[in-house]
Design an enzyme around this catalytic site. Structure first.
Site, PDB file in Angstrom:
ATOM      1  N   LYS A 196      -5.210 -11.287   9.126  1.00 35.43           N
ATOM      2  CA  LYS A 196      -5.181 -10.049   9.905  1.00 35.43           C
ATOM      3  C   LYS A 196      -5.234  -8.888   8.920  1.00 35.43           C
ATOM      4  CE  LYS A 196      -2.456  -7.442  13.217  1.00 35.43           C
ATOM      5  NZ  LYS A 196      -1.293  -7.441  14.113  1.00 35.43           N
ATOM      6  N   LYS A 249      -8.976 -11.324  12.468  1.00 40.41           N
ATOM      7  CA  LYS A 249      -8.897 -10.051  13.182  1.00 40.41           C
ATOM      8  C   LYS A 249      -9.005  -8.873  12.237  1.00 40.41           C
ATOM      9  CE  LYS A 249      -5.467  -7.636  15.842  1.00 40.41           C
ATOM     10  NZ  LYS A 249      -4.092  -7.592  16.215  1.00 40.41           N
TER      11      LYS A 249
HETATM   12  C1  PBG Z   1       0.668  -6.163  16.835  1.00 48.03           C
HETATM   13  C2  PBG Z   1      -0.757  -6.251  17.179  1.00 48.03           C
HETATM   14  C3  PBG Z   1      -1.789  -5.331  16.906  1.00 48.03           C
HETATM   15  C4  PBG Z   1      -2.925  -5.797  17.555  1.00 48.03           C
HETATM   16  C5  PBG Z   1      -2.582  -7.007  18.151  1.00 48.03           C
HETATM   17  N1  PBG Z   1      -1.240  -7.280  17.894  1.00 48.03           N
HETATM   18  C6  PBG Z   1      -1.818  -4.017  16.216  1.00 48.03           C
HETATM   19  C7  PBG Z   1      -1.244  -3.793  14.904  1.00 48.03           C
HETATM   20  O1  PBG Z   1      -1.110  -4.689  14.074  1.00 48.03           O
HETATM   21  O2  PBG Z   1      -0.887  -2.633  14.712  1.00 48.03           O
HETATM   22  C8  PBG Z   1      -4.244  -5.103  17.589  1.00 48.03           C
HETATM   23  C9  PBG Z   1      -5.061  -5.350  18.778  1.00 48.03           C
HETATM   24  C10 PBG Z   1      -6.192  -4.441  18.990  1.00 48.03           C
HETATM   25  O3  PBG Z   1      -6.402  -3.447  18.272  1.00 48.03           O
HETATM   26  O4  PBG Z   1      -6.939  -4.722  19.927  1.00 48.03           O
HETATM   27  N2  PBG Z   1       1.061  -6.717  15.650  1.00 48.03           N
HETATM   28 ZN    ZN Z   2       3.188  -5.987  15.008  1.00 51.88          ZN
END
Ligand code: PBG
Ligand code: ZN
Length: 327
Positions: A196, A249
């Protein structure tokens, strides 16, 4: 053999030929729809998310109705995000038995056949908006693990099929696996957000679920967009810790990561077409610079790179209009 004997254009001669030679297809069961469920909303209510045109925060009853509608259109799975009324330092509303997500899981499992996936993280539930426990201005890794495993366990107890930790703390997959197994949830799957990235494309999401950090950023736990070797190590470690499925992601800016991870590990691999990818395409379409074809192209490209599953806000639209790519 080359030109003039070989003519590549024969392969693209007409739609019928192109269709039978199409190498990648998007199937309805490849799509996972993210549902945002807001505790504060009364039955029957939904709120438009202005940074994500066409997407909503749903009350519990509306979320269940929407899930049922999508199931009829061929949707197979949802991933749930909660927006709680109460936030505190340790995100306790994330692991309460009657928390918004726990309630939603119960209802969805009772009223639909959908595979229910849950996002496991603290950021929507903490006053500081960080994905972990904060001590002295720092997100502390090992302390956070206990909280994450409590959240995952509470989701499993409510009936979740798959828990998906998105926090990027070290060791969380192993801690969650142990907690699940110890409590009789050997059959609950873990899909880890293994690679991520610390991406600017999450901005609309943070607005949608009110999870922007009140200070600092997420760069000490999420990965640098410049790195891919590190992504391979992240995935390898999560597999060693017991991940059943891997998530990459964002999706479109990281197709190389999807491809390398799929080729190397051969695990079920999902890609997350995140909020910013959605809003970017929607903005282009609304301005008249792009068309809906860009949506199909982005999804087929994510699959072509090697994703088995795609989390996408376009799932309803695609299911309504058909998954076939107009080649
Ligand atoms: C939380 C999380 C995030 C997303 C999914 N779970 C955001 C982040 O890490 O700030 C992003 C999803 C999206 O942008 O569609 N940890
Ligand atoms: Zn988070």
């Amino acid at each position: 053999m080359k030109f003039p004997t070989t003519r590549m254009r024969r392969l693209r001669k007409n739609f019928q030929i192109r269709r039978i030679l199409q190498e990648t297809r998007l199937n309805p069961e490849d799509l996972i729809y993210p549902l945002y469920i807001k505790e504060e909303l009364d039955e029957g209510q939904k709120e438009h998310i202005d940074t994500m045109p066409g997407q909503y925060r749903y009350s519990l009853s509306e979320a269940v109705d929407e899930a049922k509608r999508l199931e009829k259109l061929g949707l197979s799975s949802v991933i749930l995000f909660g927006i709680p009324i109460k936030k505190d330092e340790t995100g306790s509303s994330a692991y309460e038995e009657d928390g918004i997500i726990q309630k939603a899981i119960h209802r969805l499992k009772e009223e639909t056949q959908l595979v229910v996936i849950t996002d496991v993280c603290l950021c929507q539930y903490t006053t500081h908006g960080h994905c972990g426990i904060v001590e002295g201005g720092e997100i502390v890794n090992d302390e956070t693990l206990n909280y994450l495993s409590r959240i995952a366990l509470s989701h499993a107890e409510a009936g979740a099929d798959i828990v998906a930790p998105s926090d990027m703390m070290d060791g969380r997959v192993e801690t969650i696996r142990k907690a699940l197994d110890k409590n009789g949830f050997q059959d609950t799957l873990i899909m880890s957000y293994a690679a991520k990235y610390a991406s600017s494309f999450y901005a609309p999401f943070r607005d949608a679920v009110c999870s922007a950090p009140s200070f600092g950023d997420r760069k000490t736990h999420q990965m640098s967009p410049a790195n891919i070797n590190e992504a391979i190590r992240e995935v390898e470690l999560d597999i060693m810790e017991g991940a059943d499925m891997i998530l990459i992601k964002p999706a479109l800016p990281y197709l190389d990561v999807i491809k390398d991870v799929k080729n190397k590990f051969k695990l079920p691999t999902a890609a997350y077409q995140v909020s910013g990818e959605y809003s970017m395409l929607m903005a282009g379409i609304q301005a008249g610079y792009l068309t809906d074809e860009s949506i199909h192209e982005s999804l087929i490209s994510i699959k072509r790179a090697g994703a088995d599953l795609v989390i996408s806000h376009f799932a309803p639209k695609i299911l309504e209009e058909g998954t076939e790519f107009k080649c």
